[in-house]
Design a protein around this motif. Structure first.
Motif, PDB file in Angstrom:
ATOM      1  N   UNK A  43       0.636  -1.192   0.101  1.00  0.00           N
ATOM      2  CA  UNK A  43       0.141   0.087  -0.071  1.00  0.00           C
ATOM      3  C   UNK A  43       0.941   1.003   0.010  1.00  0.00           C
ATOM      4  N   UNK A  44       1.974   1.431   0.697  1.00  0.00           N
ATOM      5  CA  UNK A  44       2.928   2.415   1.039  1.00  0.00           C
ATOM      6  C   UNK A  44       3.604   2.687  -0.637  1.00  0.00           C
ATOM      7  N   UNK A  45       3.910   1.443  -1.108  1.00  0.00           N
ATOM      8  CA  UNK A  45       4.630   1.634  -2.541  1.00  0.00           C
ATOM      9  C   UNK A  45       3.646   2.223  -3.676  1.00  0.00           C
ATOM     10  N   UNK A  46       2.311   1.712  -3.493  1.00  0.00           N
ATOM     11  CA  UNK A  46       1.246   2.132  -4.398  1.00  0.00           C
ATOM     12  C   UNK A  46       0.635   3.435  -4.296  1.00  0.00           C
ATOM     13  N   UNK A  47       0.814   3.859  -3.133  1.00  0.00           N
ATOM     14  CA  UNK A  47       0.086   5.345  -2.590  1.00  0.00           C
ATOM     15  C   UNK A  47       0.279   6.418  -3.657  1.00  0.00           C
ATOM     16  N   UNK A  48       1.455   6.712  -4.041  1.00  0.00           N
ATOM     17  CA  UNK A  48       1.927   7.728  -4.952  1.00  0.00           C
ATOM     18  C   UNK A  48       1.208   7.617  -6.302  1.00  0.00           C
ATOM     19  N   UNK A  49       1.331   6.508  -6.896  1.00  0.00           N
ATOM     20  CA  UNK A  49       0.419   6.093  -7.997  1.00  0.00           C
ATOM     21  C   UNK A  49      -0.953   6.162  -8.005  1.00  0.00           C
ATOM     22  N   UNK A  50      -1.459   5.827  -6.912  1.00  0.00           N
ATOM     23  CA  UNK A  50      -3.069   6.105  -6.637  1.00  0.00           C
ATOM     24  C   UNK A  50      -3.404   7.424  -6.695  1.00  0.00           C
ATOM     25  N   UNK A  51      -2.747   8.220  -5.676  1.00  0.00           N
ATOM     26  CA  UNK A  51      -2.644   9.774  -5.549  1.00  0.00           C
ATOM     27  C   UNK A  51      -2.734  10.310  -7.014  1.00  0.00           C
ATOM     28  N   UNK A  52      -1.860   9.984  -7.822  1.00  0.00           N
ATOM     29  CA  UNK A  52      -1.773  10.308  -9.083  1.00  0.00           C
ATOM     30  C   UNK A  52      -3.125  10.145 -10.022  1.00  0.00           C
ATOM     31  N   UNK A  53      -3.621   8.977  -9.858  1.00  0.00           N
ATOM     32  CA  UNK A  53      -4.635   8.651 -10.473  1.00  0.00           C
ATOM     33  C   UNK A  53      -6.174   9.072  -9.874  1.00  0.00           C
ATOM     34  N   UNK A  54      -5.899  10.017  -8.808  1.00  0.00           N
ATOM     35  CA  UNK A  54      -7.101  10.368  -7.984  1.00  0.00           C
ATOM     36  C   UNK A  54      -7.854   9.249  -7.301  1.00  0.00           C
ATOM     37  N   UNK A  55      -7.174   8.311  -6.725  1.00  0.00           N
ATOM     38  CA  UNK A  55      -7.625   7.097  -5.945  1.00  0.00           C
ATOM     39  C   UNK A  55      -7.237   7.219  -4.689  1.00  0.00           C
ATOM     40  N   UNK A  56      -8.371   6.901  -3.894  1.00  0.00           N
ATOM     41  CA  UNK A  56      -7.698   7.000  -2.392  1.00  0.00           C
ATOM     42  C   UNK A  56      -7.361   5.158  -2.119  1.00  0.00           C
ATOM     43  N   UNK A  57      -6.276   5.317  -1.403  1.00  0.00           N
ATOM     44  CA  UNK A  57      -5.737   4.089  -0.985  1.00  0.00           C
ATOM     45  C   UNK A  57      -5.786   3.772   0.297  1.00  0.00           C
TER      46      UNK A  57
END
Length: 182
Positions: A43-57
């Motif tokens: 989740x920590x690794x993917x949080x930046x990509x999620x944020x860039x996509x406008x997705x809350x992780x």
């Protein structure tokens, strides 16, 4: 530029195929892994990509959950599931990763989103190599993410279940054998 992009796409597909081929070879190499720790790290690794996509992780659930799994199997399975979730859930939606211990024998890792999901008739096909839903034929990727995740989880003595989330979305459950000292 187009040749470079095509080479990169083909390279990614080859990497995915190699991961898929190696998944079955890992069946004899199970070890103790903390599913809660792995889920938190992914989740920590993917949080930046999620944020860039406008997705809350979001990460919830157990803080310690030992499982028996092939090395890197849970990491790679969660990467595949989170990659798909971030790619397909849609801006303004969320993905929740929860670690749960439903029994002494099993640990469940849930990846649940509230996006469009996969139609019920297509859920059984989603783990087939190169499968794509009709709505996502032109989206980047090799169509191997869920296939690889399922192969890795199965090689670890577990199972991957894809279900509809309520009221909408996709619920992917990774179920792995519980490890010692639970």
């Amino acid at each position: 530029r187009m040749v470079s992009e095509e080479i990169e796409r083909l390279g990614s597909m080859c990497d995915a195929l190699l991961t898929y081929a190696r998944a079955e070879a890992t069946a004899d190499e199970v070890a103790d892994v903390d599913a809660a720790e792995v889920a938190g790290a992914r989740v920590a690794i993917w949080s930046q990509a999620a944020e860039a996509a406008g997705v809350r992780l979001i990460r919830t659930g157990e803080r310690r959950a030992p499982v028996r799994a092939a090395p890197q199997a849970l990491d790679q399975a969660l990467d595949a599931l989170l990659s798909n979730a971030v790619k397909f859930v849609g801006r303004g939606n969320q993905v929740v990763v929860t670690v749960d211990t439903p029994s002494r024998q099993w640990v469940d890792i849930h990846v649940i989103d509230n996006g469009p999901g996969i139609p019920g008739a297509d859920l059984d096909q989603a783990a087939q190599p190169f499968w794509r839903s009709a709505n996502h034929q032109n989206v980047d990727g090799a169509g191997l993410g869920i296939t690889i995740a399922e192969a890795l989880v199965t090689a670890s003595g577990g199972r991957l279940d894809l279900m509809p989330a309520r009221p909408q979305g996709l619920h992917a459950r990774v179920r792995l054998p519980a490890g010692p000292t639970r």
